[in-house]
Design a protein around this motif. Structure first.
Motif, mmCIF file in Angstrom:
data_model
loop_
_atom_site.group_PDB
_atom_site.id
_atom_site.type_symbol
_atom_site.label_atom_id
_atom_site.label_comp_id
_atom_site.label_asym_id
_atom_site.label_seq_id
_atom_site.Cartn_x
_atom_site.Cartn_y
_atom_site.Cartn_z
ATOM 1 N N LYS A 3 0.824 -1.203 0.000
ATOM 2 C CA LYS A 3 0.000 0.000 0.000
ATOM 3 C C LYS A 3 0.856 1.250 0.000
ATOM 4 C CE LYS A 3 -3.809 -2.144 2.434
ATOM 5 N NZ LYS A 3 -4.580 -2.204 3.662
ATOM 6 N N HIS A 4 2.136 1.126 0.284
ATOM 7 C CA HIS A 4 3.000 2.282 0.450
ATOM 8 C C HIS A 4 3.796 2.615 -0.797
ATOM 9 C CE1 HIS A 4 1.869 2.147 4.619
ATOM 10 N NE2 HIS A 4 2.265 0.891 4.686
ATOM 11 N N VAL A 5 3.509 1.950 -1.905
ATOM 12 C CA VAL A 5 4.200 2.256 -3.155
ATOM 13 C C VAL A 5 3.166 2.544 -4.232
ATOM 14 C CG1 VAL A 5 6.241 0.884 -2.596
ATOM 15 C CG2 VAL A 5 4.380 -0.163 -3.878
ATOM 16 N N LYS A 6 3.607 3.217 -5.268
ATOM 17 C CA LYS A 6 2.721 3.545 -6.383
ATOM 18 C C LYS A 6 2.356 2.272 -7.141
ATOM 19 C CE LYS A 6 4.331 8.222 -6.982
ATOM 20 N NZ LYS A 6 5.000 9.185 -7.858
ATOM 21 N N ALA A 7 1.256 2.351 -7.866
ATOM 22 C CA ALA A 7 0.760 1.205 -8.620
ATOM 23 C C ALA A 7 1.785 0.693 -9.621
ATOM 24 C CB ALA A 7 -0.542 1.570 -9.329
ATOM 25 N N GLU A 8 2.543 1.591 -10.245
ATOM 26 C CA GLU A 8 3.538 1.161 -11.230
ATOM 27 C C GLU A 8 4.618 0.309 -10.573
ATOM 28 O OE1 GLU A 8 3.653 5.188 -11.042
ATOM 29 O OE2 GLU A 8 1.604 4.560 -11.413
ATOM 30 N N CYS A 9 5.039 0.702 -9.385
ATOM 31 C CA CYS A 9 6.059 -0.059 -8.659
ATOM 32 C C CYS A 9 5.512 -1.424 -8.263
ATOM 33 C CB CYS A 9 6.529 0.722 -7.434
ATOM 34 S SG CYS A 9 7.767 -0.152 -6.457
ATOM 35 N N LYS A 10 4.292 -1.429 -7.757
ATOM 36 C CA LYS A 10 3.684 -2.697 -7.345
ATOM 37 C C LYS A 10 3.594 -3.650 -8.529
ATOM 38 C CE LYS A 10 -0.341 -4.660 -5.070
ATOM 39 N NZ LYS A 10 -1.608 -4.376 -4.388
ATOM 40 N N GLU A 11 3.179 -3.137 -9.691
ATOM 41 C CA GLU A 11 3.046 -3.985 -10.873
ATOM 42 C C GLU A 11 4.411 -4.523 -11.315
ATOM 43 O OE1 GLU A 11 1.417 -6.319 -13.639
ATOM 44 O OE2 GLU A 11 0.369 -5.291 -12.030
#
Length: 157
Positions: A3-11
């Motif tokens: 939850k603490h990173v942007k969606a691009e990083c998570k992907e």
């Protein structure tokens, strides 16, 4: 949790982990010898969260219910309690295993619920599962949900 990173990083992390860990839909032993599933989920040390267990349970109930609807045209005519009994049995035995209860199934189909409940209790399954079989047989007989004691029933003020 990511939850603490942007969606691009998570992907990006997701793609890398799937590439590095692999996606395995059945339990296996990882290189460290731990029972693992999915994308590197260590079942021995981490297990699963309650919400994940309920998510899987809901999917399993939906799958069993769909199979029963396809296999037995009488299933939809049952009241909700008797449907729940059949789903519970098929969940426990597998839909094919439930299909081995030919006499019970014929009795349910013909609306002879009292005799179906007795037939359920005459099975090897009833011996194996004990109280579960007695509870389900009574629900099949009566068509009503049983009140089973919960932890709150034992707490008094």
């Amino acid at each position: 949790m990511m939850k603490h990173v942007k969606a691009e990083c998570k992907e990006l992390v997701r793609k890398m982990l799937i590439r590095h860990e692999g996606l395995r839909l059945k339990p296996y032993r990882c290189s460290a010898g731990k029972l693992t599933i999915g994308v590197g989920r260590n079942l021995e040390d981490k297990g699963i969260r309650e919400v994940e267990a309920y998510y899987m349970l809901d999917n399993d109930i939906d799958e069993v219910t769909g199979s029963l609807k396809k296999k037995y045209d009488w299933f939809e005519r049952l009241n909700e309690v008797r449907k729940a009994v059949v789903i519970n049995m098929a969940f426990n035995l597998g839909v094919l295993g439930f299909g081995a209860f030919r006499k019970t199934i014929a009795l349910i189909e013909s609306g002879q619920y009292e005799e179906a409940s007795r037939e359920m209790l005459r099975s090897k399954w009833a011996i194996q599962v004990g109280y579960r079989a007695r509870e389900l047989a009574e629900m099949m007989r009566s068509g009503e949900e049983l009140h089973c004691p919960t932890e709150e029933d034992f707490h008094t003020n």
